[in-house]
Design a protein around this motif. Sequence first.
Motif, PDB file in Angstrom:
ATOM      1  N   VAL A 105      56.033  68.752  19.197  1.00  0.00           N
ATOM      2  CA  VAL A 105      56.790  68.280  17.700  1.00  0.00           C
ATOM      3  C   VAL A 105      56.738  67.109  17.260  1.00  0.00           C
ATOM      4  CG1 VAL A 105      56.695  69.097  15.739  1.00  0.00           C
ATOM      5  CG2 VAL A 105      56.724  71.253  17.465  1.00  0.00           C
ATOM      6  N   GLU A 139      55.950  65.187  14.208  1.00  0.00           N
ATOM      7  CA  GLU A 139      56.022  66.167  12.990  1.00  0.00           C
ATOM      8  C   GLU A 139      55.754  67.366  12.187  1.00  0.00           C
ATOM      9  OE1 GLU A 139      53.625  63.912   9.035  1.00  0.00           O
ATOM     10  OE2 GLU A 139      52.898  63.475  11.078  1.00  0.00           O
ATOM     11  N   ARG A 140      57.069  67.827  10.991  1.00  0.00           N
ATOM     12  CA  ARG A 140      56.626  69.040  10.567  1.00  0.00           C
ATOM     13  C   ARG A 140      57.358  68.720   9.590  1.00  0.00           C
ATOM     14  NH1 ARG A 140      58.126  75.015  12.670  1.00  0.00           N
ATOM     15  NH2 ARG A 140      58.340  75.689  10.553  1.00  0.00           N
ATOM     16  N   LEU A 147      51.640  72.599   5.177  1.00  0.00           N
ATOM     17  CA  LEU A 147      51.931  72.798   6.602  1.00  0.00           C
ATOM     18  C   LEU A 147      51.724  71.503   7.119  1.00  0.00           C
ATOM     19  CD1 LEU A 147      54.283  72.864   8.142  1.00  0.00           C
ATOM     20  CD2 LEU A 147      53.251  75.085   9.258  1.00  0.00           C
ATOM     21  N   LYS A 148      51.559  70.947   7.747  1.00  0.00           N
ATOM     22  CA  LYS A 148      51.365  69.715   8.259  1.00  0.00           C
ATOM     23  C   LYS A 148      51.869  69.602   9.939  1.00  0.00           C
ATOM     24  CE  LYS A 148      50.016  64.956   9.608  1.00  0.00           C
ATOM     25  NZ  LYS A 148      50.131  62.864   8.738  1.00  0.00           N
ATOM     26  N   LEU A 149      51.623  69.954  10.993  1.00  0.00           N
ATOM     27  CA  LEU A 149      51.941  69.855  12.222  1.00  0.00           C
ATOM     28  C   LEU A 149      51.229  68.964  13.477  1.00  0.00           C
ATOM     29  CD1 LEU A 149      54.444  71.096  13.934  1.00  0.00           C
ATOM     30  CD2 LEU A 149      52.635  72.879  14.091  1.00  0.00           C
ATOM     31  N   ARG A 207      51.685  67.784  16.677  1.00  0.00           N
ATOM     32  CA  ARG A 207      52.367  68.085  18.404  1.00  0.00           C
ATOM     33  C   ARG A 207      51.562  66.955  19.652  1.00  0.00           C
ATOM     34  NH1 ARG A 207      52.023  74.046  19.023  1.00  0.00           N
ATOM     35  NH2 ARG A 207      49.972  74.325  17.192  1.00  0.00           N
ATOM     36  N   GLU A 214      56.038  78.162   7.222  1.00  0.00           N
ATOM     37  CA  GLU A 214      56.991  77.360   6.907  1.00  0.00           C
ATOM     38  C   GLU A 214      58.020  76.868   7.578  1.00  0.00           C
ATOM     39  OE1 GLU A 214      59.433  75.905   2.106  1.00  0.00           O
ATOM     40  OE2 GLU A 214      57.837  77.136   2.156  1.00  0.00           O
ATOM     41  N   SER A 238      57.222  76.075  18.361  1.00  0.00           N
ATOM     42  CA  SER A 238      57.537  75.299  19.842  1.00  0.00           C
ATOM     43  C   SER A 238      56.727  75.972  20.467  1.00  0.00           C
ATOM     44  CB  SER A 238      58.903  75.912  19.535  1.00  0.00           C
ATOM     45  OG  SER A 238      58.594  76.792  20.007  1.00  0.00           O
TER      46      SER A 238
END
Length: 245
Positions: free
Chosen positions: A109, A111-112, A133-135, A137, A162, A167
């Motif tokens: 990851v 950015e979260r 929610l921006k994720l 990976r 949230e 992971s």
Amino acid sequence: MSLLRLRDDTAMPLYQQLEEQIHALIMSGALPTGAVLPAERQLAENLGVSRVTIQRAYAALRQRNLLSSQGRKGFLVRSRPEQVHPGMDRLKGFTEEMRELGKVPSSRVTERAIVHDRSISSIFGLPSTAPILKLTRIRCGDDIAMSREVAWYNLKAVPALEHGDLSGSVYAFLADEAGARLVRCEQTIEATMPTAEECRIFDFDEPSPCLLIKRHSFSDAGVMIEYVEGLFRGDMYSYRLKLRT
């Protein structure tokens, strides 16, 4: 290099003939990983062609990530990642796909964050103030970076995301922990070139064509849960489809 044969009775340019012949030698193993190809000037003299012809052929092979420059020593044949051939017959996440292909999946990851993005909210059909929610990976198979994925999730529909443990497989989390199993998606695939950052992630010496896959995923209630833009290595991915009349 003694196997190279350039022809003058074809419309194919000399540099392209050379590129395709060297490519075939690499793919067949006749030029194994670590083999050193002659410097441009030397090969041009041996084949009786201009140095520009050799430069164009080598440049094309470098763009395909098959060669790396060794300066005056020549060019080195790079190691070739094993290509994967995933099917597109059903909705599945990266983790499940890698396991089906016999690879060990892993993610990093980078950015979260909870964001408020007008353009992304409009994709979900939500107000511009809606929390998303921006994720981001890096997705790997057998520790090789295979894709960079930027995903956005509808927190209004699945608030558990949230603070959830993302992971591993987000799809598994949605199904097992949040009760929001994804059942269908709308997906597009287009060709694109990676950015400098993405070249670094994929260990590209020079930009090489990649596949940009955009996916809108929905729950069984018809609610859009996920929007993903995934950049996949063009040298590793070859998708297959089964079509019936």
